[in-house]
Design a protein around this motif. Structure first.
Motif, PDB file in Angstrom:
ATOM      1  N   ARG A  23      -2.614  19.027  16.144  1.00 46.93           N
ATOM      2  CA  ARG A  23      -2.084  19.864  17.440  1.00 46.93           C
ATOM      3  C   ARG A  23      -0.363  20.169  16.984  1.00 46.93           C
ATOM      4  N   LEU A  24       0.325  19.033  16.655  1.00 44.68           N
ATOM      5  CA  LEU A  24       1.790  19.200  16.770  1.00 44.68           C
ATOM      6  C   LEU A  24       2.090  20.013  15.489  1.00 44.68           C
ATOM      7  N   GLY A  25       1.255  20.244  14.403  1.00 44.76           N
ATOM      8  CA  GLY A  25       1.344  21.390  13.514  1.00 44.76           C
ATOM      9  C   GLY A  25       1.335  22.588  13.839  1.00 44.76           C
ATOM     10  N   PHE A  26       0.371  22.876  14.620  1.00 46.47           N
ATOM     11  CA  PHE A  26       0.143  24.152  15.331  1.00 46.47           C
ATOM     12  C   PHE A  26       1.300  24.481  16.406  1.00 46.47           C
ATOM     13  N   MET A  27       1.724  23.585  17.149  1.00 42.24           N
ATOM     14  CA  MET A  27       2.586  23.845  18.236  1.00 42.24           C
ATOM     15  C   MET A  27       3.834  23.975  17.335  1.00 42.24           C
ATOM     16  N   THR A  28       4.270  23.292  16.349  1.00 35.07           N
ATOM     17  CA  THR A  28       5.383  23.834  15.487  1.00 35.07           C
ATOM     18  C   THR A  28       5.304  25.047  14.949  1.00 35.07           C
ATOM     19  N   ALA A  29       4.254  25.376  14.343  1.00 37.65           N
ATOM     20  CA  ALA A  29       4.171  26.822  13.743  1.00 37.65           C
ATOM     21  C   ALA A  29       4.356  27.941  14.946  1.00 37.65           C
ATOM     22  N   SER A  30       3.509  27.849  15.995  1.00 38.53           N
ATOM     23  CA  SER A  30       3.793  28.771  17.143  1.00 38.53           C
ATOM     24  C   SER A  30       5.109  28.909  17.661  1.00 38.53           C
ATOM     25  N   THR A  31       5.770  27.700  17.788  1.00 37.46           N
ATOM     26  CA  THR A  31       7.198  27.694  18.288  1.00 37.46           C
ATOM     27  C   THR A  31       7.849  28.752  17.429  1.00 37.46           C
ATOM     28  N   ARG A  32       7.716  28.227  15.970  1.00 38.27           N
ATOM     29  CA  ARG A  32       8.521  29.204  15.069  1.00 38.27           C
ATOM     30  C   ARG A  32       8.326  30.648  15.266  1.00 38.27           C
ATOM     31  N   TRP A  33       6.857  30.871  15.316  1.00 36.23           N
ATOM     32  CA  TRP A  33       6.762  32.176  15.549  1.00 36.23           C
ATOM     33  C   TRP A  33       7.305  33.071  16.754  1.00 36.23           C
ATOM     34  N   MET A  34       7.451  32.135  17.754  1.00 37.48           N
ATOM     35  CA  MET A  34       8.006  32.617  19.312  1.00 37.48           C
ATOM     36  C   MET A  34       9.563  32.877  18.939  1.00 37.48           C
ATOM     37  N   LEU A  35      10.227  32.010  18.484  1.00 41.49           N
ATOM     38  CA  LEU A  35      11.698  31.804  17.949  1.00 41.49           C
ATOM     39  C   LEU A  35      11.909  33.361  17.097  1.00 41.49           C
ATOM     40  N   ASN A  36      10.824  33.760  16.135  1.00 46.12           N
ATOM     41  CA  ASN A  36      11.274  34.700  15.367  1.00 46.12           C
ATOM     42  C   ASN A  36      10.635  36.280  15.987  1.00 46.12           C
ATOM     43  N   GLY A  37      10.611  36.045  17.188  1.00 47.63           N
ATOM     44  CA  GLY A  37      10.090  37.290  18.001  1.00 47.63           C
ATOM     45  C   GLY A  37       8.555  37.735  17.635  1.00 47.63           C
ATOM     46  N   PHE A  38       7.879  36.853  17.237  1.00 45.83           N
ATOM     47  CA  PHE A  38       6.605  37.346  16.658  1.00 45.83           C
ATOM     48  C   PHE A  38       6.586  38.267  15.496  1.00 45.83           C
ATOM     49  N   ARG A  39       7.573  38.151  14.548  1.00 47.59           N
ATOM     50  CA  ARG A  39       7.721  39.103  13.568  1.00 47.59           C
ATOM     51  C   ARG A  39       7.876  38.333  12.068  1.00 47.59           C
ATOM     52  N   CYS A  40       7.222  38.963  11.136  1.00 44.10           N
ATOM     53  CA  CYS A  40       7.374  38.158  10.101  1.00 44.10           C
ATOM     54  C   CYS A  40       7.599  39.451   8.649  1.00 44.10           C
ATOM     55  N   ASP A  41       7.532  38.832   7.684  1.00 43.89           N
ATOM     56  CA  ASP A  41       7.391  39.729   6.329  1.00 43.89           C
ATOM     57  C   ASP A  41       6.210  40.610   6.451  1.00 43.89           C
ATOM     58  N   PRO A  42       6.383  41.961   6.587  1.00 48.33           N
ATOM     59  CA  PRO A  42       5.244  42.997   6.704  1.00 48.33           C
ATOM     60  C   PRO A  42       4.230  42.986   5.457  1.00 48.33           C
ATOM     61  N   ARG A  43       4.808  42.321   4.410  1.00 49.68           N
ATOM     62  CA  ARG A  43       3.791  42.035   3.197  1.00 49.68           C
ATOM     63  C   ARG A  43       2.970  40.998   3.374  1.00 49.68           C
TER      64      ARG A  43
END
Length: 438
Positions: free
Chosen positions: A128-148
């Motif tokens: 649960r904490l692993g998923f919360m950590t990852a999803s928080t990181r996605w939110m902080l990055n504006g739900f953007r990532c390397d398009p590749r």
């Protein structure tokens, strides 16, 4: 092409009677256009329709909506439908045959998500904490990532249980592309809009009627009653009549099989659109023709007296068990004892043949659920071009083909995968552009 008095109504041709074409036709008619809609199939609805006529017929595939589909729900209401009566609304729930996993409670999106994840007893606290950590990181990055990135690469560091129970099934359900091949950027956009765009945005909306009753049939009736012309015809050629440019009322700039129109919206499949624009716009046509597709197989089973643990149940896919979801159509107020199993991203199973896919899904369902009587296959259906393969860096054509000719469809350039909402949004946008700029 602005709206005018009835006698000067701009003439708009819409090629394709799927959800994008119907949305475009409704919007353009509402804005004052004289609409002619061409559909080559005997039924409108495209890849989301009932088979053999009638609202209680089998569908050509199992589709669901979510609360974030605001444009689709709004369009249904505009033509007099009641989505609450046609769709069973329930909070996002991933129920497996043997256990519950993630289930989001009602409430503000961030609070509901946090409560749902932290309350998921099927996962360890580390999961649960692993998923919360990852999803928080996605939110902080504006739900953007390397398009590749693929979804699998994006989520490689996540706990295995979260990937197995949540990421992989959501990815194949939303993008119809396995996580190892699917675009991480598109997946993140889907998660953002579904989970965090507003209260109820992640709710599942499961059809209580055949798909034709959700939009295609009522939309066709609405269009006919509002003066639109609906033709069953495969369009062969789109041409530009340069002699009539610039255009005015009753001056056609585009011809559809020789008939004059002020503008055209191609709301057909990318394959048909590429064919019709090969000479008109070669570069656009080449981009539209370059898609790879992912099929979906739907296996309908009859099991009298049986009942699944929930209206929609997630399944664990393997090399021998192909289905990712099962639906109890009796619990959806359709047919008691009728069930559908969905195989998304089904290219490998299409290659093996529908008989093999049906037999494997039947064996999977027999193992996963309790049946008072042995279930039997009713029908196995395949949509071989159900969606485009939503892969990283995919080039998608824009909505402007040439002046006077627009495109509409879920395959066009944008942040979403191939969904009903994407189709509807595209149709509405094309109609507004045609009426504003044509």
């Amino acid at each position: 092409m602005s709206a005018t008095a009835p006698g000067d109504a701009p003439r708009l041709a819409i090629v394709g009677g799927g959800w994008s074409g119907l949305a475009a036709a409704i919007e353009a008619t509402s804005l004052g256009a004289a609409v002619t809609l061409f559909e080559m199939a005997p039924q409108r609805g495209g890849r989301a329709r009932s088979l053999d006529g009638g609202s209680d017929a089998l569908d050509n595939g199992q589709h669901i909506l979510i609360g974030a589909y605001t444009e689709t729900l709004g369009l249904m209401r505009r033509i007099g439908l009641a989505p609450d009566a046609l769709l069973l609304r329930m909070p996002l729930r991933l129920r497996y045959p043997d256990r519950e996993t993630l289930r989001l409670p009602p409430g503000p999106p961030l609070v509901a998500f946090t409560r749902g994840v932290l309350g998921c007893s099927a996962w360890s606290w580390r999961d649960r904490l692993g998923f919360m950590t990852a999803s928080t990181r996605w939110m902080l990055n504006g739900f953007r990532c390397d398009p590749r990135l693929t979804v699998a690469a994006l989520c490689a560091s996540m706990p295995q249980a979260v990937r197995d129970d949540l990421i992989d099934p959501l990815c194949v359900a939303a993008l119809n592309t396995p996580a190892a091949q699917a675009s991480a950027q598109v997946f993140l956009r889907v998660l953002k809009d579904a989970l965090f765009s507003g209260p109820g945005s992640a709710d599942l909306l499961l059809p209580r009627r055949g798909l034709s009753a959700l939009l295609p049939d009522p939309a066709s009736d609405w269009l006919t009653s509002h003066g639109a012309q609906l033709l069953t015809q495969r369009v062969q050629q789109i041409t530009i009549d340069e002699a009539t440019r610039p255009r005015g009322p009753h001056r056609a700039g585009v011809q559809v099989d020789g008939a004059p129109f002020d503008a055209v919206i191609l709301a057909c499949t990318s394959v048909e659109a590429a064919r019709l624009t090969r000479d008109l716009a070669p570069d656009w046509s080449a981009t539209a023709a370059a898609f790879e597709f992912q099929p979906i197989i739907t296996v309908y089973l009859r099991g009298d007296g049986a009942r699944l643990p929930a209206p929609m149940v997630a399944l664990r896919e393997s090399s021998t068990e192909p289905a990712q979801f099962a639906f109890d159509l009796g619990q959806l107020d359709q047919q008691d004892g009728l069930f559908s199993l969905v195989i998304s991203g089904a290219a490998d199973w299409v290659a093996k043949g529908l008989e093999a896919a049906g037999a494997a899904a039947l064996a999977q369902a027999t193992r996963c659920f309790d049946w008072p009587q042995a279930p039997q296959i009713v029908r196995v259906l395949s949509e071989k071009r159900a969606t485009f393969a939503c892969t990283p860096g995919l080039q998608r054509p824009g909505d402007v083909i040439v002046p006077g000719v627009w495109a509409a469809g879920d395959y066009l350039d944008g942040p979403y995968p191939a969904t009903l909402e994407g189709a509807v949004r595209s149709g509405l946008s094309a109609a507004r552009s045609a009426m504003r700029h044509g």
